[in-house]
Design an enzyme around this catalytic site. Structure first.
Site, PDB file in Angstrom:
ATOM      1  N   ASP A 248       0.852  -1.195   0.000  1.00  0.00           N
ATOM      2  CA  ASP A 248       0.000   0.000   0.000  1.00  0.00           C
ATOM      3  C   ASP A 248       0.882   1.236   0.000  1.00  0.00           C
ATOM      4  OD1 ASP A 248      -2.262   1.537  -0.020  1.00  0.00           O
ATOM      5  OD2 ASP A 248      -2.971   0.958   1.962  1.00  0.00           O
ATOM      6  N   ASP A 266       0.621   1.195   7.655  1.00  0.00           N
ATOM      7  CA  ASP A 266      -0.320   0.331   6.935  1.00  0.00           C
ATOM      8  C   ASP A 266       0.378  -0.786   6.166  1.00  0.00           C
ATOM      9  OD1 ASP A 266      -2.342   1.766   7.971  1.00  0.00           O
ATOM     10  OD2 ASP A 266      -2.982   2.715   6.121  1.00  0.00           O
TER      11      ASP A 266
END
Length: 377
Positions: A248, A266
């Protein structure tokens, strides 16, 4: 296609049915039992925003204070409740925890320090881990940073360029970890079988789409793209070196202080695979936000994260010439589709959206980008 629904959809990704009222007391008792914790039961307070949740995993700020010890500013990263239409089929919080821990050991990439892992879900109803709360600012998704009127979108071009260089540098550093398959091989534990890592990831993407259909309906565009991905599978790249893929990699998942990175966040999409996965995701994520700005009649940031510039910087940092990125852009676009389908299904579940008759036209605000990619000669 108007942009207001797109912004509204992103804003509604903060929805959960979890009641956090009992979290402080339960966590306090649990932390008191941890072998490496100070003596006594700490006081646990939920920080501001403790009931808000991100696109996928829940992120809950905590202040934890043991007797006669300084307060510790932590964040609890928790898998979403099963009844809240999770984005992914499964959540391996242990994978996120171990990935961040090993990155901190092997690199200078600024990942938050991790402290305690509860992988079973027996304590709070879902697995979670605790990590340091880092200081800094994030390029906003709502409204998208490309719309301006925010610290990043209004920054001088030289500052924006420096941040672009820093995120490419992070990706390059992650990809330069030697023997990544040995260090991070556990990231493939839950993937379907396949001849190589990329083939397994494509099978995983097909399965993610099958999950995404539930509660929202099928997508002719995604099915067309999946057929294209199978027909144009890059065998040469798939047989090449696998690296640690952040999964990501985008500006919105980094924190900055004075335009220097302070935290890389993340890791739920982290995998082992070709370098092109991260680079294409980085570029495509910006293309989505730039497309939204253009549709709103705004200039956006057309000179940011251009493919030629990203490729050149990556080559300077790693000495590696990347393969053609079209296949990986389509792969990234389908991932975005699955995210929008799952969050759309979540909105239907919570009564915020009627189930659409046309998934492609209602949910996919990056639809023109994907259609153009599929139509290229």
């Amino acid at each position: 296609m108007a942009t207001e629904p797109a912004v509204e959809q992103v804003d509604h990704l903060q929805r959960s049915s979890r009641d956090n009222a009992t979290v402080p007391e339960v966590l306090s008792r649990w932390l008191a039992e941890q072998a490496d914790a100070p003596d006594g039961a700490p006081e646990v307070q939920l920080g501001a925003g403790g009931d808000s949740n991100g696109m996928s995993s829940e992120t809950i700020p905590l202040t934890v204070t043991w007797p006669e010890s300084p307060a510790r500013e932590w964040v609890m990263r928790m898998a979403p409740a099963a009844d809240d239409i999770p984005v992914f089929r499964s959540y391996r919080m242990d994978h996120q925890y171990d990935t961040m821990r090993r990155i901190a050991e092997l690199t200078d990439v600024p990942v938050p320090a991790v402290h305690h892992l509860e992988p079973s879900g027996s304590l709070l109803g879902a697995p979670f881990f605790l990590m340091d709360r880092c200081a800094g600012e994030v390029a906003p998704d709502v409204m998208p940073y490309t719309f301006g009127d925010n610290w990043f979108g209004d920054a001088p071009p030289a500052r924006q360029q420096a941040m672009q260089e820093s995120i490419i540098g992070v990706i390059a550093d992650l990809h330069s970890i030697p023997d990544a398959t040995t260090h991070f091989g556990f990231l493939a534990d839950d993937l379907p079988p396949g001849e190589n890592n990329l083939a397994r990831l494509l099978a995983w993407l097909r399965d993610w789409y099958d999950l995404s259909v539930e509660g929202i309906g099928r997508s002719p565009l995604v099915e067309r793209a999946l057929t294209w991905l199978a027909a144009n599978f890059p065998e040469d790249v798939a047989r090449g070196e696998s690296v640690l893929s952040w999964g990501d990699a985008r500006l919105g998942n980094m924190m900055f202080a004075d335009f220097a990175p302070t935290a890389v966040l993340d890791w739920e999409m982290a995998r082992i695979g070709p370098r092109e996965l991260d680079v294409a995701w980085l570029i495509f994520a910006h293309m989505v936000f730039q497309e939204l700005a253009t549709m709103a009649g705004l200039a956006g940031l057309p000179d940011l994260l251009r493919e030629s510039d990203v490729r050149a910087t990556y080559r300077e940092r790693t000495g590696v010439e990347l393969a053609d990125l079209r296949w990986f852009h389509v792969y990234a676009a389908v991932q975005w589709c699955c995210v929008f389908m799952r969050t759309g299904a979540r909105r239907v579940h919570f009564g915020e959206l009627d189930r659409p008759d046309d998934v492609d036209g209602t949910l996919f605000y990056h639809r023109p980008l994907l259609e153009r990619l599929l139509e290229e000669n």
